[in-house]
Design an enzyme around this catalytic site. Sequence first.
Site, mmCIF file in Angstrom:
data_model
loop_
_atom_site.group_PDB
_atom_site.id
_atom_site.type_symbol
_atom_site.label_atom_id
_atom_site.label_comp_id
_atom_site.label_asym_id
_atom_site.label_seq_id
_atom_site.Cartn_x
_atom_site.Cartn_y
_atom_site.Cartn_z
ATOM 1 N N LYS A 1 27.435 25.095 79.521
ATOM 2 C CA LYS A 1 26.588 25.167 80.719
ATOM 3 C C LYS A 1 27.317 25.861 81.858
ATOM 4 O O LYS A 1 26.710 26.596 82.626
ATOM 5 C CB LYS A 1 26.156 23.758 81.136
ATOM 6 C CG LYS A 1 25.004 23.242 80.321
ATOM 7 C CD LYS A 1 24.512 21.910 80.846
ATOM 8 C CE LYS A 1 25.405 20.793 80.374
ATOM 9 N NZ LYS A 1 24.924 19.458 80.714
ATOM 10 N N ARG B 1 30.631 20.193 67.153
ATOM 11 C CA ARG B 1 29.652 20.852 68.000
ATOM 12 C C ARG B 1 29.178 22.145 67.342
ATOM 13 O O ARG B 1 29.821 22.666 66.437
ATOM 14 C CB ARG B 1 30.229 21.136 69.379
ATOM 15 C CG ARG B 1 31.432 22.077 69.371
ATOM 16 C CD ARG B 1 32.055 22.197 70.760
ATOM 17 N NE ARG B 1 31.262 23.056 71.624
ATOM 18 C CZ ARG B 1 30.688 22.644 72.755
ATOM 19 N NH1 ARG B 1 30.808 21.403 73.157
ATOM 20 N NH2 ARG B 1 30.008 23.491 73.492
ATOM 21 N N GLU C 1 24.026 15.701 80.976
ATOM 22 C CA GLU C 1 24.310 15.676 82.403
ATOM 23 C C GLU C 1 23.394 16.719 83.054
ATOM 24 O O GLU C 1 23.360 17.870 82.594
ATOM 25 C CB GLU C 1 25.783 16.036 82.654
ATOM 26 C CG GLU C 1 26.113 15.989 84.132
ATOM 27 C CD GLU C 1 27.559 16.341 84.468
ATOM 28 O OE1 GLU C 1 28.353 16.591 83.538
ATOM 29 O OE2 GLU C 1 27.865 16.374 85.670
HETATM 30 P P1 ATP Z 1 28.497 22.043 77.960
HETATM 31 O O1 ATP Z 1 29.776 22.079 77.169
HETATM 32 O O2 ATP Z 1 27.538 23.120 77.620
HETATM 33 O O3 ATP Z 1 28.697 21.921 79.424
HETATM 34 P P2 ATP Z 1 28.184 19.275 77.774
HETATM 35 O O4 ATP Z 1 28.729 18.611 76.587
HETATM 36 O O5 ATP Z 1 28.968 19.167 79.031
HETATM 37 O O6 ATP Z 1 27.810 20.739 77.442
HETATM 38 P P3 ATP Z 1 26.163 17.365 78.202
HETATM 39 O O7 ATP Z 1 25.006 17.452 79.115
HETATM 40 O O8 ATP Z 1 27.223 16.389 78.498
HETATM 41 O O9 ATP Z 1 26.739 18.809 78.098
HETATM 42 O O10 ATP Z 1 25.675 17.207 76.702
HETATM 43 C C1 ATP Z 1 24.728 16.275 76.275
HETATM 44 C C2 ATP Z 1 24.947 16.014 74.829
HETATM 45 O O11 ATP Z 1 24.842 17.199 74.075
HETATM 46 C C3 ATP Z 1 26.324 15.441 74.565
HETATM 47 O O12 ATP Z 1 26.195 14.356 73.688
HETATM 48 C C4 ATP Z 1 27.062 16.568 73.929
HETATM 49 O O13 ATP Z 1 28.028 16.089 73.032
HETATM 50 C C5 ATP Z 1 25.950 17.349 73.232
HETATM 51 N N1 ATP Z 1 26.317 18.760 73.097
HETATM 52 C C6 ATP Z 1 26.683 19.599 74.077
HETATM 53 N N2 ATP Z 1 27.013 20.807 73.584
HETATM 54 C C7 ATP Z 1 26.856 20.735 72.243
HETATM 55 C C8 ATP Z 1 27.047 21.649 71.157
HETATM 56 N N3 ATP Z 1 27.459 22.884 71.357
HETATM 57 N N4 ATP Z 1 26.774 21.210 69.906
HETATM 58 C C9 ATP Z 1 26.336 19.966 69.694
HETATM 59 N N5 ATP Z 1 26.141 19.056 70.658
HETATM 60 C C10 ATP Z 1 26.396 19.420 71.921
HETATM 61 MG MG MG Z 2 29.548 16.847 78.987
#
Ligand code: ATP
Ligand code: MG
Length: 563
Positions: A274, A264, A38
């Site tokens: 983020k 994760r 995102e």
């Molecule tokens: P955040 O928790 O930092 O806001 P998010 O999951 O909301 O991260 P996205 O932009 O939706 O951020 O993530 C894009 C992809 O990266 C998704 O498939 C998510 O599952 C993966 N991702 C995010 N954080 C991690 C992590 N700590 N380890 C592995 N994969 C991750």
């Molecule tokens: Mg997300």
Amino acid sequence: MNTETPKTDKPLDFIRQIIAEDIATKKHEEITTRFPPEPNGFLHIGHAKSICLNFGVAAENNGTCHLRFDDTNPDKESTEYVEAIKRDVHWLGYDWGEHLYYASDYFTQLYNFAVKLIEMGKAYVCHLSGEEMRTYRGNLTEPGKKSPYRDRSIAENLQLFEQMRNGEFDEGTCVLRAKIDMASPNFLMRDPVLYRIMKTSHHRTGDKWCIYPMYDFTHCLSDMLENITHSLCTLEFENNRPLYDWVLDTLQTPCHPQQIEFARLNINYTVTSKRKLLELVEDSLVSGWDDPRMLTLSGLRRRGYTPASIRAFCEGIGVGKRESWIDMGILENAIRDDLNTNAPRVLGVLDPLKVVITNYPEDSTETLEALNHPQNNQMGKRMLPFSRELFIERSDFMENAPKKFFRLSEGREVRLRYAYLITCAKVIKDENGEVVELHCTYDPESRGGNAPDGRKVKGTIHWVSAAHSLQAEVRLYDRLFTEEFPDADKEIPFKNFLNPDSLQVLTDCRLEPNLANASASDRFQFERQGYFCIDSEDSSAQHLVFNRIVTLRDSWAKLAGKK
Ligand code: ATP
Ligand code: MG
């Protein structure tokens, strides 16, 4: 770009096993994955795990990996983030080729799918307020209650949904919900919201839409539209899987990607979210998204991490199904391993103390040969200027030193790396009693650092010629948090645990003159001091600024061992 994962004997992780099986059974001819960020912030080290997995799995199977922006919440998203994310994925060494997509490109198709659900009697417009919806949802022990709007006619729902789309309702007055099961043990299946009204301009679609689809509705259909075979996501989406499948099953889509969840990446002494990283940026607790202390990809890049080291780290930690914490030292070791092999060695003095070689001719200079990498002759040699006035590290001198101090002290002899043996004759102090200068003599017969008579000189220290040295600012970084799990306690803000000593700025460091030609992409070992690179933002020819990437050894492990 070489991003092929080296073939190893390591057993396949559970995701690669599933995919290998799907290929063996001809369930899929071609593997297609996607990385779906995102655009509401910069990518961090956690995303690197997902990028390496998705692009890695595709490459290993001659498949394709898409980069898809999951841009359904215009309140928090921007083009700046889109561009930063693209830059970071490329930097990490991956290329989506022509497969760049945006969920917002599918808004019309998604709208039509929503209409289809309404026509099937599987979705309805609900006028309950957010608060009411929460009470209607029930809890763990009680089933939810049906919304009074649940049994509206299809015709009425179609009419209302169109009115929603046309902007006839205010934000928050109604939503479109799936009609599933208010008694489901899975809360997400209790008539989840599919669309909400948001009168916000979107960075790509402008004011075309005032209703936006929710993640659970968007994600599965976007995967489907792109013919994704394996939709890899983190474990917190496990409960969303039934909804993912419900949408695709109900709409009887021609393609039904398989969602698979993995653990994760969590690293101690930092936060990887983020939202939290954004808080640090917005509150000016760091210098920006690319602050070298942040574990964002842009921060790691500026700090001096190589893409190869991050890929090696992600490969090393593997992919599993159990939540776990990775020690920050493992990440630091990954860059150490890379730079130990690949970084040329140089001499740099961080805390200079003047040394005058009293028996060396004034106004004379000679050049001495130094190895760029003592274990790798192929990295060649360079020349170091030597003269009467030098700088050495202040900590390499000690008054009244104990016997085991093998560096400089009055009357003791030490080797200057690649140069001569010198003996300290006299210590000069200022009016406060602080040592400001050492007077030493050198052995002219010891050029290169060897005693002509074979006498043993144990200590070797680094140095630079004062007149030839480059003055530089050097920034030493430490972990951003003092607490191993800064966001573990929901009651105490994670920002309370910021490490006040995470940045130390040294303003008068002296470096060997060869570093004048360094570029921002070069990385060096300052012998005995650690690995360093030019700060890509703040350094200039007039004012050199170097970042310490990592120390030579893991000082935190030592601390932990002493406890
Ligand atoms: P955040 O928790 O930092 O806001 P998010 O999951 O909301 O991260 P996205 O932009 O939706 O951020 O993530 C894009 C992809 O990266 C998704 O498939 C998510 O599952 C993966 N991702 C995010 N954080 C991690 C992590 N700590 N380890 C592995 N994969 C991750
Ligand atoms: Mg997300």
